[in-house]
Motif scaffolding. Structure first.
Motif, mmCIF file in Angstrom:
data_model
loop_
_atom_site.group_PDB
_atom_site.id
_atom_site.type_symbol
_atom_site.label_atom_id
_atom_site.label_comp_id
_atom_site.label_asym_id
_atom_site.label_seq_id
_atom_site.Cartn_x
_atom_site.Cartn_y
_atom_site.Cartn_z
ATOM 1 N N THR A 1 8.999 -44.614 41.016
ATOM 2 C CA THR A 1 8.634 -45.926 41.565
ATOM 3 C C THR A 1 9.880 -46.631 42.085
ATOM 4 O O THR A 1 10.991 -46.401 41.592
ATOM 5 C CB THR A 1 7.885 -46.785 40.522
ATOM 6 O OG1 THR A 1 7.205 -47.852 41.192
ATOM 7 C CG2 THR A 1 8.818 -47.353 39.464
ATOM 8 N N GLY A 2 9.685 -47.451 43.111
ATOM 9 C CA GLY A 2 10.789 -48.190 43.713
ATOM 10 C C GLY A 2 11.681 -47.349 44.592
ATOM 11 O O GLY A 2 12.793 -47.763 44.938
ATOM 12 N N GLN A 3 11.195 -46.193 45.020
ATOM 13 C CA GLN A 3 12.018 -45.257 45.787
ATOM 14 C C GLN A 3 11.533 -45.161 47.238
ATOM 15 O O GLN A 3 10.409 -45.514 47.554
ATOM 16 C CB GLN A 3 11.971 -43.876 45.149
ATOM 17 C CG GLN A 3 12.350 -43.862 43.679
ATOM 18 C CD GLN A 3 13.743 -44.422 43.427
ATOM 19 O OE1 GLN A 3 14.707 -44.047 44.094
ATOM 20 N NE2 GLN A 3 13.851 -45.343 42.464
ATOM 21 N N TYR A 4 12.405 -44.645 48.098
ATOM 22 C CA TYR A 4 11.980 -44.300 49.450
ATOM 23 C C TYR A 4 12.271 -42.831 49.702
ATOM 24 O O TYR A 4 13.243 -42.284 49.186
ATOM 25 C CB TYR A 4 12.644 -45.189 50.508
ATOM 26 C CG TYR A 4 14.113 -44.930 50.749
ATOM 27 C CD1 TYR A 4 14.544 -43.892 51.590
ATOM 28 C CD2 TYR A 4 15.087 -45.723 50.158
ATOM 29 C CE1 TYR A 4 15.885 -43.654 51.816
ATOM 30 C CE2 TYR A 4 16.435 -45.493 50.379
ATOM 31 C CZ TYR A 4 16.827 -44.460 51.211
ATOM 32 O OH TYR A 4 18.160 -44.213 51.433
ATOM 33 N N LEU A 5 11.409 -42.222 50.492
ATOM 34 C CA LEU A 5 11.550 -40.820 50.867
ATOM 35 C C LEU A 5 11.668 -40.744 52.378
ATOM 36 O O LEU A 5 10.736 -41.103 53.100
ATOM 37 C CB LEU A 5 10.333 -40.026 50.383
ATOM 38 C CG LEU A 5 10.238 -38.562 50.817
ATOM 39 C CD1 LEU A 5 11.453 -37.769 50.317
ATOM 40 C CD2 LEU A 5 8.948 -37.934 50.285
ATOM 41 N N ALA A 6 12.818 -40.314 52.865
ATOM 42 C CA ALA A 6 13.028 -40.163 54.302
ATOM 43 C C ALA A 6 12.428 -38.837 54.763
ATOM 44 O O ALA A 6 12.775 -37.773 54.228
ATOM 45 C CB ALA A 6 14.505 -40.225 54.646
ATOM 46 N N VAL A 7 11.527 -38.910 55.719
ATOM 47 C CA VAL A 7 10.904 -37.719 56.294
ATOM 48 C C VAL A 7 11.327 -37.697 57.756
ATOM 49 O O VAL A 7 10.635 -38.201 58.639
ATOM 50 C CB VAL A 7 9.366 -37.765 56.144
ATOM 51 C CG1 VAL A 7 8.744 -36.469 56.657
ATOM 52 C CG2 VAL A 7 8.974 -38.002 54.680
ATOM 53 N N PRO B 1 19.506 -32.767 62.225
ATOM 54 C CA PRO B 1 19.923 -31.502 61.628
ATOM 55 C C PRO B 1 18.900 -30.376 61.725
ATOM 56 O O PRO B 1 19.278 -29.212 61.934
ATOM 57 C CB PRO B 1 20.218 -31.882 60.172
ATOM 58 C CG PRO B 1 20.721 -33.283 60.270
ATOM 59 C CD PRO B 1 19.869 -33.910 61.341
ATOM 60 N N LEU B 2 17.615 -30.671 61.585
ATOM 61 C CA LEU B 2 16.602 -29.616 61.689
ATOM 62 C C LEU B 2 16.187 -29.340 63.130
ATOM 63 O O LEU B 2 15.359 -28.463 63.383
ATOM 64 C CB LEU B 2 15.363 -29.973 60.859
ATOM 65 C CG LEU B 2 15.548 -29.941 59.340
ATOM 66 C CD1 LEU B 2 14.246 -30.281 58.635
ATOM 67 C CD2 LEU B 2 16.058 -28.574 58.873
ATOM 68 N N HIS B 3 16.745 -30.090 64.078
ATOM 69 C CA HIS B 3 16.525 -29.860 65.517
ATOM 70 C C HIS B 3 15.043 -29.844 65.888
ATOM 71 O O HIS B 3 14.583 -28.955 66.603
ATOM 72 C CB HIS B 3 17.213 -28.558 65.968
ATOM 73 C CG HIS B 3 18.691 -28.593 65.784
ATOM 74 N ND1 HIS B 3 19.513 -29.424 66.512
ATOM 75 C CD2 HIS B 3 19.495 -27.926 64.917
ATOM 76 C CE1 HIS B 3 20.766 -29.251 66.116
ATOM 77 N NE2 HIS B 3 20.777 -28.353 65.141
ATOM 78 N N GLY C 1 13.745 -35.010 59.227
ATOM 79 C CA GLY C 1 14.508 -33.845 59.682
ATOM 80 C C GLY C 1 15.993 -33.948 59.409
ATOM 81 O O GLY C 1 16.785 -33.193 59.981
ATOM 82 N N GLY C 2 16.387 -34.876 58.571
ATOM 83 C CA GLY C 2 17.807 -35.069 58.240
ATOM 84 C C GLY C 2 18.522 -36.085 59.107
ATOM 85 O O GLY C 2 19.726 -36.287 58.962
ATOM 86 N N ALA C 3 17.795 -36.753 59.997
ATOM 87 C CA ALA C 3 18.457 -37.667 60.943
ATOM 88 C C ALA C 3 19.225 -38.781 60.251
ATOM 89 O O ALA C 3 20.245 -39.259 60.782
ATOM 90 C CB ALA C 3 17.411 -38.249 61.882
ATOM 91 N N SER C 4 18.774 -39.224 59.103
ATOM 92 C CA SER C 4 19.414 -40.357 58.442
ATOM 93 C C SER C 4 20.700 -39.989 57.712
ATOM 94 O O SER C 4 21.402 -40.876 57.204
ATOM 95 C CB SER C 4 18.434 -41.020 57.461
ATOM 96 O OG SER C 4 17.994 -40.088 56.487
ATOM 97 N N VAL C 5 21.029 -38.716 57.636
ATOM 98 C CA VAL C 5 22.230 -38.322 56.900
ATOM 99 C C VAL C 5 23.402 -37.994 57.813
ATOM 100 O O VAL C 5 24.484 -37.628 57.336
ATOM 101 C CB VAL C 5 21.956 -37.114 55.961
ATOM 102 C CG1 VAL C 5 20.887 -37.463 54.959
ATOM 103 C CG2 VAL C 5 21.611 -35.851 56.736
ATOM 104 N N VAL C 6 23.219 -38.121 59.111
ATOM 105 C CA VAL C 6 24.322 -37.823 60.042
ATOM 106 C C VAL C 6 24.769 -39.098 60.731
ATOM 107 O O VAL C 6 24.081 -40.105 60.737
ATOM 108 C CB VAL C 6 23.903 -36.786 61.080
ATOM 109 C CG1 VAL C 6 23.601 -35.457 60.420
ATOM 110 C CG2 VAL C 6 22.691 -37.243 61.907
#
Length: 257
Positions: free
Chosen positions: A244-250, A218-220, A252-257
């Motif tokens: 705690t116990g979380q993940y943060l996807a860094v 998404p952020l190309h 560019g939005g690739a995991s949401v498409v």
């Protein structure tokens, strides 16, 4: 407390595995610039020496330890050496990793075990050792596991990396499980899931498919040398003390498409 103080890491000790290059070095730089005394470890002494020189040029207090975390017997000596050099470990970044590409039906046993040893076994054994020897008794610690958006999906396009994808999914649930157990010790355990960043590991794939990856993000854009710095500082600092116990996807939005 002022917001700037929430992100201050002055005097904290951070151990970063796979810290000699790529994402590990990027995170070591970020933590060092925020005041950490960093310890970076990797297999190759020459790469560690180069990374150490680069960090010191930036004013980062850096120590290097050669260690091959493919071998479980290397874990205790690594913690011994870190504690001897720094006295404590406040932040552990489990970043070292491996991948291997092959069709599932032809996947070599050797490749499966190599990926699992470094991506799953080593983070657990190291977290266990660091927890027992420097975090639990002090009721203080931050553990950051570097997973991947490959752990969120069955596959990423044409990649045939079943062990890598499986290992990174394991890293995410390892993060959740350890966070649930060690919250009572005031230890935060979280994960970062990078998307595609130019690195030695991704070079071959991006040479072939880089433009397609960019077009489908998404952020190309791909991740660059600064894109993990804010995430790792947040998860290492008091700013994330209630996370705690979380993940943060860094990614560019690739995991949401």
């Amino acid at each position: 407390m002022r917001v700037r103080e929430l992100f201050d890491l002055d005097g904290q000790v951070a151990l970063i595995t796979g810290g000699s290059r790529g994402l590990g070095l990027q995170m070591a730089q970020a933590l060092g610039e925020m005041g950490c005394r960093v310890v970076i470890t990797a297999r190759k002494a020459d790469e560690l020496a180069q990374a150490s020189s680069q960090l010191r040029e930036l004013g980062v207090d850096a120590t290097t330890i050669v260690s091959d975390l493919q071998n479980p017997a290397a874990v205790a000596p690594l913690v011994d050496a870190t504690l001897a050099a720094r006295g404590q470990i406040d932040i552990l970044v489990n970043n070292a990793g491996a991948t291997w590409g092959a069709p599932a039906e032809d996947y070599p046993d050797e490749a499966w075990h190599k990926v699992m040893n470094l991506n799953v076994n080593a983070p657990f054994f190291l977290a266990r050792e660091v927890g027992k020897r420097s975090m639990i008794a002090r009721r203080h610690g931050k553990i950051i596991n570097v997973a991947s958006i490959a752990g969120l999906k069955g596959s990423l396009g044409p990649m045939q990396t079943i062990a890598y994808n499986t290992s990174k999914a394991a890293a995410i649930n390892f993060t959740r499980a350890l966070a649930a157990e060690w919250g009572k010790y005031d230890i935060n355990v979280n994960a970062i899931c990078p998307g595609f960043f130019p690195s030695k590991m991704t070079a071959g794939l991006l040479d072939k498919l880089g433009q397609t990856v960019v077009e489908q993000t998404p952020l190309h854009r791909l991740g660059d040398d600064d894109d993990l710095k804010g995430a790792v500082v947040f998860l290492a600092s008091r700013a994330s003390r209630h996370v705690t116990g979380q993940y943060l996807a860094v990614d560019g939005g690739a995991s949401v498409v």
